[in-house]
Each structure stands twice: as structure tokens, then as C-alpha cells.
Design a protein around this motif. Structure first.
Motif, PDB file in Angstrom:
ATOM      1  N   PRO A 122       0.820  -1.214   0.000  1.00 59.73           N
ATOM      2  CA  PRO A 122       0.000   0.000   0.000  1.00 59.73           C
ATOM      3  C   PRO A 122       0.853   1.263   0.000  1.00 59.73           C
ATOM      4  O   PRO A 122       1.908   1.316   0.641  1.00 59.73           O
ATOM      5  N   PRO A 124      -0.293   5.048   0.576  1.00 61.97           N
ATOM      6  CA  PRO A 124      -1.385   6.001   0.807  1.00 61.97           C
ATOM      7  C   PRO A 124      -1.184   7.320   0.058  1.00 61.97           C
ATOM      8  O   PRO A 124      -0.072   7.856   0.001  1.00 61.97           O
ATOM      9  N   ASP A 126      -3.500  11.171  -1.102  1.00 58.29           N
ATOM     10  CA  ASP A 126      -4.753  11.917  -1.116  1.00 58.29           C
ATOM     11  C   ASP A 126      -5.293  11.903  -2.547  1.00 58.29           C
ATOM     12  O   ASP A 126      -4.602  11.522  -3.495  1.00 58.29           O
ATOM     13  N   ALA A 170      -3.666   0.584  -0.809  1.00 57.28           N
ATOM     14  CA  ALA A 170      -4.245   1.602   0.073  1.00 57.28           C
ATOM     15  C   ALA A 170      -5.447   2.210  -0.639  1.00 57.28           C
ATOM     16  O   ALA A 170      -5.356   2.585  -1.808  1.00 57.28           O
ATOM     17  N   GLN A 171      -6.566   2.293   0.063  1.00 60.63           N
ATOM     18  CA  GLN A 171      -7.737   2.916  -0.553  1.00 60.63           C
ATOM     19  C   GLN A 171      -7.591   4.433  -0.514  1.00 60.63           C
ATOM     20  O   GLN A 171      -7.199   5.011   0.503  1.00 60.63           O
ATOM     21  N   VAL A 172      -7.875   5.061  -1.639  1.00 59.87           N
ATOM     22  CA  VAL A 172      -7.839   6.518  -1.757  1.00 59.87           C
ATOM     23  C   VAL A 172      -9.278   7.014  -1.692  1.00 59.87           C
ATOM     24  O   VAL A 172     -10.134   6.545  -2.450  1.00 59.87           O
ATOM     25  N   TYR A 187      -7.542   3.048  -5.566  1.00 63.04           N
ATOM     26  CA  TYR A 187      -6.509   2.402  -4.758  1.00 63.04           C
ATOM     27  C   TYR A 187      -5.128   2.784  -5.283  1.00 63.04           C
ATOM     28  O   TYR A 187      -4.942   2.974  -6.488  1.00 63.04           O
TER      29      TYR A 187
END
Length: 240
Positions: A122, A124, A126, A170-172, A187
Motif C-alpha cells: 500500500p 497512501p 490523497d 491503500a484505498q484513496v 486504490y
């Protein structure tokens, strides 16, 4: 509970004296060691005549896999789960970590394979950075495919779960309403490189919540991985 990747056969019962080993990558990160994967091994006694005793890992010095605690006995048809760490950054180019597992019946080779989708970690981001990343990875660095899920089988809520089980991303979070209203999932991830950095992996899934039809966009620094990871994700979220 833990999010797990799909099961992968690490030892066939025919080659393990009745012991079968299934490996599932745990969606967990080892801090500071991006090349290390957390793997759950399911040790199953497929024999119908006797238990397996003294089940243990044989790890050579310098091996890329940690040992698991010894298992005194696995009854007929029973399964015991153990967890190991496997460093695929130190393995051969094939991304396979090898070890041995022993029982009271012998010693057998264990092979943990790490395909490209299990090498993703992942990363991360924004939403503005995610959108900028999509724009920077176009042309051959972008692949797209359509899919369809069934409303009648209540598959809509399963799409985010299946995506996370497929790859460790990682989910955005986009601004505004969430997935249940918009059908949008974003993601971000990275396939770490040995010298730091790595190959970016961005996934954008858009589902029409009325029809069940959708599209997947896969954006990768690696042209080779772009199409293959797209296929893996499509099969995961919309299994035929």
C-alpha cells in the motif's frame, strides 16, 4: 479479522507424505521491510489412516523465510494454521522462497511463490495526488477493461472486499459521497524496488450501481505489469 489473499499451493499432499500446505498472503505490512510478506500457512493432514506428528520447519542459514512453531500433532483431516515472514526481495528472480517442512514421515520441499500482485504494497495518497498519478501514467502505462457483477447475488458490497483480497493496496478516498452512492473505488500501491522507491500501481474502479456494469483502470510504471495486474483484478472482483 485479517484480510487474506487467495490460497496458493505450497506443497502437494502427494509430495508431502499426506501433508498439504496452502499459503495465503496476509494484508499486513512489516514496518521498514517492504520486501517482506506476512504469509499464513495452512498445514493440512490429508491422510485418512493416521495423524502427522512433529511437524516443523527446516530453515537453512540465510534463508528468506522465518520458521514456524513446531506442531506436535495434526489429526486425520485436520488443519493447523501458522504464520511466517518471507523476504521475497532476497529470493531469486522468480520471486520464490524455498524451505523444507518435516513430519514423522519425512522431509519435504516447500515453495512459496510471490506473483506480481502479491508484491504490491500500500502507498497512501490523497485524491488530488492520485488523480495526478493517473494522468502521469497513460498510453502503454494504462490498461482498462469492463466487468459486470450481479445485484441479485448481492455482489455490489463484495467489490471493495475482493479488491483488497486481490492486492495489498491503500484505498484513496475521493471527496463527496462514498462508494455505496457513487460506485467509485480508488486504490494506490507500489511494487518496492531493492534500492528504494519502486513501481507505482494505481487502480480506479467505476461501477454503475443501477446496471452492475463497470470498468477497471490499471495504471502502472511497468508496462508488463499493467495488463497482467488488470487481468488479476478483473478475475477477482467479477469471477465468472
Amino acid at each position: 479479522g485479517q484480510v487474506l489473499g487467495p490460497p496458493r499451493l505450497a506443497l502437494r499432499q502427494e509430495l508431502g507424505g499426506g501433508l498439504e500446505v496452502q499459503a495465503r498472503f496476509v494484508r499486513a505490512v512489516v514496518p521498514g521491510r517492504p520486501s517482506v510478506a506476512v504469509v499464513r500457512l495452512s498445514l493440512k493432514n490429508c491422510r485418512t489412516d493416521a495423524p502427522l506428528r512433529n511437524v516443523r520447519a527446516h530453515i537453512r542459514p540465510g534463508s528468506s523465510m522465518t520458521p514456524f512453531p513446531d506442531v506436535a500433532e495434526i489429526g486425520k483431516g485436520e488443519t493447523v494454521d501458522v504464520v511466517v515472514h518471507a523476504d521475497f526481495g532476497h529470493a531469486a528472480a522468480s520471486r520464490t522462497v524455498r524451505a523444507e517442512v518435516a513430519t514423522d514421515r519425512g522431509r519435504y520441499p516447500l515453495a512459496l511463490e510471490c506473483p506480481a500482485e502479491e508484491a504490491v504494497r500500500p502507498a497512501p495518497l490523497d485524491f488530488p495526488s492520485f488523480e495526478a498519478g493517473l494522468r502521469s501514467l497513460s498510453g502503454l502505462n494504462q490498461s482498462q477493461s469492463s466487468f459486470e457483477v450481479s445485484y441479485g447475488n448481492n455482489e455490489y458490497p463484495l467489490v471493495p472486499q475482493r479488491a483488497m483480497e486481490c492486492m495489498h493496496l491503500a484505498q484513496v478516498m475521493p471527496p463527496g459521497p462514498g462508494y455505496t452512492e457513487t460506485g467509485l473505488l480508488c486504490y494506490s500501491g507500489i511494487i518496492p524496488a531493492a534500492n528504494g522507491g519502486g513501481e507505482r500501481v494505481y487502480v480506479k474502479i467505476q461501477l454503475n450501481m443501477a446496471s452492475g456494469q463497470g470498468t477497471i483502470q490499471m495504471h502502472c510504471d511497468s508496462v508488463v505489469h499493467c495488463s497482467s495486474l488488470l487481468g488479476v483484478m478483473k478475475r477477482a472482483i467479477a469471477p465468472s
